[in-house]
Design a protein around this motif. Structure first.
Motif, mmCIF file in Angstrom:
data_model
loop_
_atom_site.group_PDB
_atom_site.id
_atom_site.type_symbol
_atom_site.label_atom_id
_atom_site.label_comp_id
_atom_site.label_asym_id
_atom_site.label_seq_id
_atom_site.Cartn_x
_atom_site.Cartn_y
_atom_site.Cartn_z
ATOM 1 N N PRO A 36 33.543 -22.520 30.964
ATOM 2 C CA PRO A 36 32.267 -21.987 30.472
ATOM 3 C C PRO A 36 31.952 -22.394 29.034
ATOM 4 O O PRO A 36 32.819 -22.433 28.166
ATOM 5 N N ILE A 37 30.674 -22.694 28.819
ATOM 6 C CA ILE A 37 30.144 -22.966 27.482
ATOM 7 C C ILE A 37 28.911 -22.104 27.276
ATOM 8 O O ILE A 37 28.026 -22.049 28.140
ATOM 9 N N TYR A 61 30.976 -28.823 33.058
ATOM 10 C CA TYR A 61 31.091 -27.494 32.459
ATOM 11 C C TYR A 61 30.024 -26.555 33.035
ATOM 12 O O TYR A 61 28.960 -26.997 33.478
ATOM 13 N N HIS A 64 25.897 -21.878 29.943
ATOM 14 C CA HIS A 64 25.106 -20.656 29.860
ATOM 15 C C HIS A 64 24.130 -20.842 28.699
ATOM 16 O O HIS A 64 24.542 -20.821 27.537
ATOM 17 N N VAL A 93 29.623 -11.888 27.741
ATOM 18 C CA VAL A 93 30.867 -12.635 27.941
ATOM 19 C C VAL A 93 31.883 -11.780 28.688
ATOM 20 O O VAL A 93 32.566 -12.256 29.615
ATOM 21 N N LEU A 98 33.917 -14.479 31.237
ATOM 22 C CA LEU A 98 33.931 -15.890 30.847
ATOM 23 C C LEU A 98 35.163 -16.146 29.985
ATOM 24 O O LEU A 98 35.111 -16.151 28.758
ATOM 25 N N ALA A 101 35.709 -18.929 26.694
ATOM 26 C CA ALA A 101 34.504 -19.760 26.625
ATOM 27 C C ALA A 101 34.425 -20.476 25.279
ATOM 28 O O ALA A 101 34.946 -19.996 24.265
ATOM 29 N N THR A 102 33.757 -21.607 25.281
ATOM 30 C CA THR A 102 33.407 -22.310 24.047
ATOM 31 C C THR A 102 31.961 -21.956 23.698
ATOM 32 O O THR A 102 31.118 -21.865 24.590
ATOM 33 N N PHE A 124 37.295 -16.270 22.986
ATOM 34 C CA PHE A 124 36.796 -17.638 22.944
ATOM 35 C C PHE A 124 37.894 -18.669 22.749
ATOM 36 O O PHE A 124 38.962 -18.379 22.210
#
Length: 280
Positions: A36-37, A61, A64, A93, A98, A101-102, A124
Motif C-alpha cells: 500500500p501507498i 502497488y 490510495h 490506515v 494497511l 504503508a508508504t 508506516f
C-alpha cells in the motif's frame, strides 16, 4: 446462469464501492494491487495531481489517492481543519489495516506525512516527502511563534471577503510561481478557485501554525525528501538542512530547474527517484 450474473454484478458493485469511498474529511480512490501507498496532495489540489504518478505505480502497488475536505468536489468540514484531517488519515490506515504503508505527500501532504509518522510511525514503512518542510510558518514569518497564529487576522479576513474576480487574479499569480510548466498554470489556478474559501483561508492558517521541527525527532522510519531548487537553490539548501536537522533517517534530493510541483516540472527525475525509493 442468471444467478451467476447476479453474483457477478454484486461482486463488481462491491469492488467499485471499495475503490472510491467518501469520508467527511476526504475522498479516497484505490487503484492497483500490491504493497500500500498513500498519496496525499498539496493544499487545494485534488487527487488528480497524482494521475501520472499512479499510472506508473499501480502496476505494482495499491495506491490510495486522497482529495481532502474543502478541495475539488469534497465538501468542507468544521474547523480546526488540519488536525481533523490528520486524525482521519491515521484512522483510515488502521481501519483498512494497511500494514507498513508508504506515504508519498506533496507540500501539505508531506507535512501531514511527517505529522502522522511523528505520532504513530509504527504504522508506516517509509515517507517520501515532496517539497515540504516541518514548519512552513517558520519559513514565511519572521520571529515565528505558533501560538501567535490565529484565524482572525487582517490578511485572512481580507481574503475571506475578496470578490470572485480579485480572488481569481490572486490565484492566477500564485499558480504562475508554483510550476515552471506554463501549460499547467490553468489547472493549478482552477484548483485554488474551486476550493472552499473558508478552508482555503483557515486551513492554511492551520498549516502555518503547524511546527514539527522538534516532533520529527521521533520519526524512526526512513524519510526521503524531494526538494525543488527554484528560484534560489542556495537559500533552499540552507532551509532544508536547518528545518530537517532533527530528523534521524533522511535523504534529501534536490530537483534542478523545478518549482514547487516537481512532478510537473521534472517528471522523469521525479518518477526515477520515487521508483528507486519504493524498492529500497
Amino acid at each position: 446462469m442468471k444467478v451467476s450474473r447476479i453474483v457477478l454484478f454484486f461482486l463488481f458493485l462491491s469492488i467499485a464501492i471499495s475503490s472510491n469511498a467518501q469520508y467527511d474529511e476526504f475522498k479516497v480512490t484505490v487503484s492497483g494491487s500490491g504493497p500500500p501507498i498513500l498519496l496525499i496532495p498539496g493544499f487545494t489540489c485534488t487527487g488528480e495531481v497524482w494521475n501520472e504518478t499512479v499510472a506508473q505505480l499501480n502496476k505494482n502497488y495499491e495506491c490510495h489517492i486522497f482529495t481532502l475536505a474543502g478541495f475539488g468536489d469534497v465538501p468542507a468540514i468544521e474547523l480546526p481543519w488540519l488536525p481533523k484531517i490528520k486524525d482521519a488519515l491515521l484512522n483510515y490506515v488502521k481501519e483498512k489495516e494497511l500494514d507498513k504503508a508508504t506515504i508519498i505527500g506533496h507540500s501539505l501532504g508531506g507535512s501531514l506525512a511527517l505529522w502522522m509518522a511523528s505520532e504513530e510511525g509504527i504504522l508506516f514503512k517509509k515517507l517520501i516527502v515532496v517539497d515540504a518542510l516541518p514548519s512552513i510558518g517558520a519559513l514565511m514569518i519572521p520571529n515565528f511563534e505558533a501560538a501567535s497564529i490565529v484565524y482572525d487576522n487582517p490578511y485572512s479576513n481580507n481574503v475571506l471577503n475578496m470578490d470572485g474576480e480579485s480572488f481569481k487574479t490572486m490565484a492566477t499569480q500564485m499558480a504562475s510561481y508554483m510550476s515552471l510548466n506554463k501549460e499547467l498554470h490553468s489547472r493549478l489556478t482552477d484548483w485554488i478557485i474551486k476550493s472552499d474559501r473558508e478552508i482555503y483561508v483557515h486551513g492554511y492558517t492551520d498549516l502555518l501554525k503547524l511546527d514539527l521541527r522538534e516532533a520529527i525527532k521521533k520519526i524512526e522510519i526512513p524519510v526521503t525528501i524531494l526538494a525543488a531548487t527554484y528560484p534560489n537553490k542556495e537559500m533552499i539548501l540552507l532551509q532544508y538542512e536547518k528545518q530537517y536537522k532533527n530528523l534521524p533517517q533522511k535523504n534529501i534530493l534536490y530537483a534542478e530547474n523545478s518549482a514547487h510541483f516537481i512532478m510537473y516540472d521534472q517528471p522523469e527525475w521525479f518518477m526515477k527517484h520515487i521508483s528507486s525509493e519504493l524498492i529500497k
